[in-house]
Design a protein around this motif. Structure first.
Motif, PDB file in Angstrom:
ATOM      1  N   ARG A 278       0.820  -1.228   0.000  1.00 54.16           N
ATOM      2  CA  ARG A 278       0.000   0.000   0.000  1.00 54.16           C
ATOM      3  C   ARG A 278       0.842   1.260   0.000  1.00 54.16           C
ATOM      4  O   ARG A 278       0.414   2.287  -0.521  1.00 54.16           O
ATOM      5  CB  ARG A 278      -0.925  -0.005   1.221  1.00 54.16           C
ATOM      6  CG  ARG A 278      -2.139  -0.887   1.045  1.00 54.16           C
ATOM      7  CD  ARG A 278      -2.818  -1.104   2.368  1.00 54.16           C
ATOM      8  NE  ARG A 278      -3.248   0.140   2.968  1.00 54.16           N
ATOM      9  CZ  ARG A 278      -4.467   0.643   2.825  1.00 54.16           C
ATOM     10  NH1 ARG A 278      -5.352   0.039   2.091  1.00 54.16           N
ATOM     11  NH2 ARG A 278      -4.798   1.775   3.424  1.00 54.16           N
ATOM     12  N   VAL A 279       1.997   1.218   0.629  1.00 55.94           N
ATOM     13  CA  VAL A 279       2.833   2.417   0.624  1.00 55.94           C
ATOM     14  C   VAL A 279       3.985   2.286  -0.363  1.00 55.94           C
ATOM     15  O   VAL A 279       4.822   3.180  -0.460  1.00 55.94           O
ATOM     16  CB  VAL A 279       3.380   2.757   2.031  1.00 55.94           C
ATOM     17  CG1 VAL A 279       2.282   3.314   2.892  1.00 55.94           C
ATOM     18  CG2 VAL A 279       4.027   1.564   2.674  1.00 55.94           C
ATOM     19  N   GLY A 280       4.010   1.183  -1.107  1.00 54.35           N
ATOM     20  CA  GLY A 280       4.997   1.037  -2.158  1.00 54.35           C
ATOM     21  C   GLY A 280       6.415   0.834  -1.671  1.00 54.35           C
ATOM     22  O   GLY A 280       7.348   1.377  -2.246  1.00 54.35           O
TER      23      GLY A 280
ATOM     24  N   ASP B  85       0.853   5.110   9.223  1.00 52.23           N
ATOM     25  CA  ASP B  85      -0.603   5.284   9.235  1.00 52.23           C
ATOM     26  C   ASP B  85      -1.213   4.999   7.868  1.00 52.23           C
ATOM     27  O   ASP B  85      -2.302   4.433   7.767  1.00 52.23           O
ATOM     28  CB  ASP B  85      -0.957   6.711   9.673  1.00 52.23           C
ATOM     29  CG  ASP B  85      -0.706   6.910  11.155  1.00 52.23           C
ATOM     30  OD1 ASP B  85      -0.508   5.894  11.847  1.00 52.23           O
ATOM     31  OD2 ASP B  85      -0.712   8.065  11.611  1.00 52.23           O
ATOM     32  N   ARG B  86      -0.482   5.380   6.814  1.00 50.97           N
ATOM     33  CA  ARG B  86      -1.019   5.188   5.475  1.00 50.97           C
ATOM     34  C   ARG B  86      -1.058   3.691   5.126  1.00 50.97           C
ATOM     35  O   ARG B  86      -2.016   3.210   4.541  1.00 50.97           O
ATOM     36  CB  ARG B  86      -0.149   5.941   4.464  1.00 50.97           C
ATOM     37  CG  ARG B  86      -0.871   6.379   3.219  1.00 50.97           C
ATOM     38  CD  ARG B  86      -0.391   7.736   2.746  1.00 50.97           C
ATOM     39  NE  ARG B  86       1.058   7.821   2.689  1.00 50.97           N
ATOM     40  CZ  ARG B  86       1.799   7.407   1.651  1.00 50.97           C
ATOM     41  NH1 ARG B  86       1.232   6.865   0.613  1.00 50.97           N
ATOM     42  NH2 ARG B  86       3.103   7.556   1.659  1.00 50.97           N
ATOM     43  N   GLY B  87      -0.025   2.986   5.498  1.00 50.69           N
ATOM     44  CA  GLY B  87       0.040   1.557   5.181  1.00 50.69           C
ATOM     45  C   GLY B  87      -1.088   0.781   5.817  1.00 50.69           C
ATOM     46  O   GLY B  87      -1.690  -0.088   5.200  1.00 50.69           O
ATOM     47  N   ARG B  88      -1.402   1.140   7.062  1.00 55.34           N
ATOM     48  CA  ARG B  88      -2.459   0.390   7.742  1.00 55.34           C
ATOM     49  C   ARG B  88      -3.822   1.034   7.518  1.00 55.34           C
ATOM     50  O   ARG B  88      -4.835   0.533   7.984  1.00 55.34           O
ATOM     51  CB  ARG B  88      -2.153   0.306   9.237  1.00 55.34           C
ATOM     52  CG  ARG B  88      -0.827  -0.386   9.507  1.00 55.34           C
ATOM     53  CD  ARG B  88      -0.623  -0.605  10.977  1.00 55.34           C
ATOM     54  NE  ARG B  88      -0.783   0.630  11.724  1.00 55.34           N
ATOM     55  CZ  ARG B  88      -1.029   0.660  13.028  1.00 55.34           C
ATOM     56  NH1 ARG B  88      -1.149  -0.437  13.712  1.00 55.34           N
ATOM     57  NH2 ARG B  88      -1.145   1.819  13.643  1.00 55.34           N
ATOM     58  N   GLY B  89      -3.823   2.170   6.817  1.00 51.98           N
ATOM     59  CA  GLY B  89      -5.081   2.833   6.500  1.00 51.98           C
ATOM     60  C   GLY B  89      -5.764   3.395   7.717  1.00 51.98           C
ATOM     61  O   GLY B  89      -6.896   3.039   8.035  1.00 51.98           O
ATOM     62  N   LYS B  90      -5.098   4.300   8.438  1.00 51.66           N
ATOM     63  CA  LYS B  90      -5.689   4.865   9.641  1.00 51.66           C
ATOM     64  C   LYS B  90      -6.823   5.820   9.265  1.00 51.66           C
ATOM     65  O   LYS B  90      -6.629   6.759   8.495  1.00 51.66           O
ATOM     66  CB  LYS B  90      -4.621   5.604  10.450  1.00 51.66           C
ATOM     67  CG  LYS B  90      -5.055   5.825  11.876  1.00 51.66           C
ATOM     68  CD  LYS B  90      -3.913   6.342  12.711  1.00 51.66           C
ATOM     69  CE  LYS B  90      -4.302   6.369  14.163  1.00 51.66           C
ATOM     70  NZ  LYS B  90      -3.257   6.918  14.995  1.00 51.66           N
TER      71      LYS B  90
END
Lengths: 191, 154
Positions: free
Chosen positions: A141-143, A164-169
């Motif tokens: 997700r975060v490349g 936070d972005r990777g886990r979709g906060k």
């Protein structure tokens, strides 16, 4: 007459230093604080005793018996651990597409149950495969690579944004893809 | 032909005067990084291998529990035991151990304590699960299964 300056022989200094060096080389143990990180659930009495019904489709059941044999979703598992990781990824990211698989990553729960007689080696092996599925998803997700993601997760304060972005906060603090890993109390068959 | 036979007439000596300095530098490096093991481990420690390792940032917050078959079988028997610091403890005593370890930490950091379980490969899940239950009761819920990196990966 000038007196000769006293001199300490320093030819053997290197030998002495080498001796000490070898001693420290031999006694050094590199501190190894690496491993699989898991969070335990709250203490048993603090949990509310209500029975929450979880639909069958949202559970990915992995069971290991006292002979270290694997049962995945009720079927004996013959594949490799990498294949298991792929299955778990498919299950998490199903998003309701397959009616027998999970509704959404938020609802998806990986249930991992062992027996009291299961060996620690097998336990770690399967736990590794499960965590790989989640880390792979986050990393993608975060490349970044899986390895980089684990570095991020080890130091979330430094890489707060990526983490936070990777886990979709979400704004309410919940996660889009939480690591719902339930390690159940082992059964009593073995030992 | 003669081109190759010619030998240089210069002296070939490696200067050794700086060798003690180099060695001392290495020596200080190892002296500073060496951490003497403060406990002798009394149980078998064949650490399992995994690929998805994570490292911990705050090493002071990590407390170790060693679980495995005792090394001296004739003295302690073959049953896996839990070693905390220098003694064997029962699963029930884990709470007490956690509280004791927590008291060595700063007040603000006590809830961040991480327990590293160094468990032998052949240990059965039963005793580990007992320890985990006690850790939950003691509210030390950050856990790390100590593993080595699987060789041949990456």
């Amino acid at each position: 007459m000038p007196r000769p300056t006293p001199e300490i022989p320093n030819a053997s200094m290197a030998d002495i230093a080498f001796l000490l060096l070898v001693f420290f080389l031999v006694t050094t143990t590199v501190a190894n604080i690496k491993g699989l990180s898991v969070g335990l659930p709250p203490p048993p009495e603090a949990q509310q005793m209500e029975d929450i019904k979880i639909p069958e489709r949202n559970l990915f059941k992995i069971q290991v018996n006292s002979f270290d044999n694997l049962l995945v979703e009720g079927e004996p598992w013959t594949g490799t651990n990498d294949q298991l990781t792929e299955e778990i990824k498919k299950f998490i990211l199903n998003n309701g597409a397959d009616p027998t698989s999970s509704d959404s990553p938020q609802d998806a729960i990986v249930s991992y149950k062992t027996d009291r007689g299961t060996s620690h080696r097998k336990f770690i092996e399967i736990l590794d495969a499960i965590q790989k599925a989640y880390y792979d998803i986050y990393a993608e997700r975060v490349g970044v690579t899986n390895e980089k993601w684990r570095e991020i997760a080890s130091d979330p304060e430094k890489y707060k944004d990526l983490y936070d972005r990777g886990r979709g906060k979400l704004p309410d603090g919940k996660l889009e893809i939480p690591m719902n890993l339930s390690i159940a109390e082992p059964t009593q068959v073995g030992q | 032909m003669s081109k190759f036979k010619k030998k240089a007439n210069v002296e070939q000596k490696i200067p050794t005067s700086s060798m003690p300095d180099v060695v001392f530098m290495l020596l200080f490096f190892f002296m500073v990084t060496t951490q003497m093991r403060d406990t002798s481990i009394m149980v078998q420690q064949r650490i399992p291998q995994a690929t998805q390792l994570r490292s911990l940032q705050r090493k002071t917050l990590v407390k170790y529990l060693y679980i495995g078959e005792p090394r001296k079988i004739e003295e302690w028997g073959k049953e896996p035991k839990i070693q905390a610091n220098d003694v064997f403890i029962q699963p029930k005593e884990v709470i007490q151990w956690v509280n004791q370890e927590k008291s060595t930490l700063d007040e603000s950091e006590r809830d961040q304590i991480t327990v590293a379980l160094k468990v032998d490969n052949e240990t059965k899940r039963g005793i580990i699960a007992d320890v985990e239950t006690e850790l939950r009761k003691a509210n030390a819920r950050k856990l790390l299964y100590s593993t080595n990196l699987k060789s041949g990966e990456f």
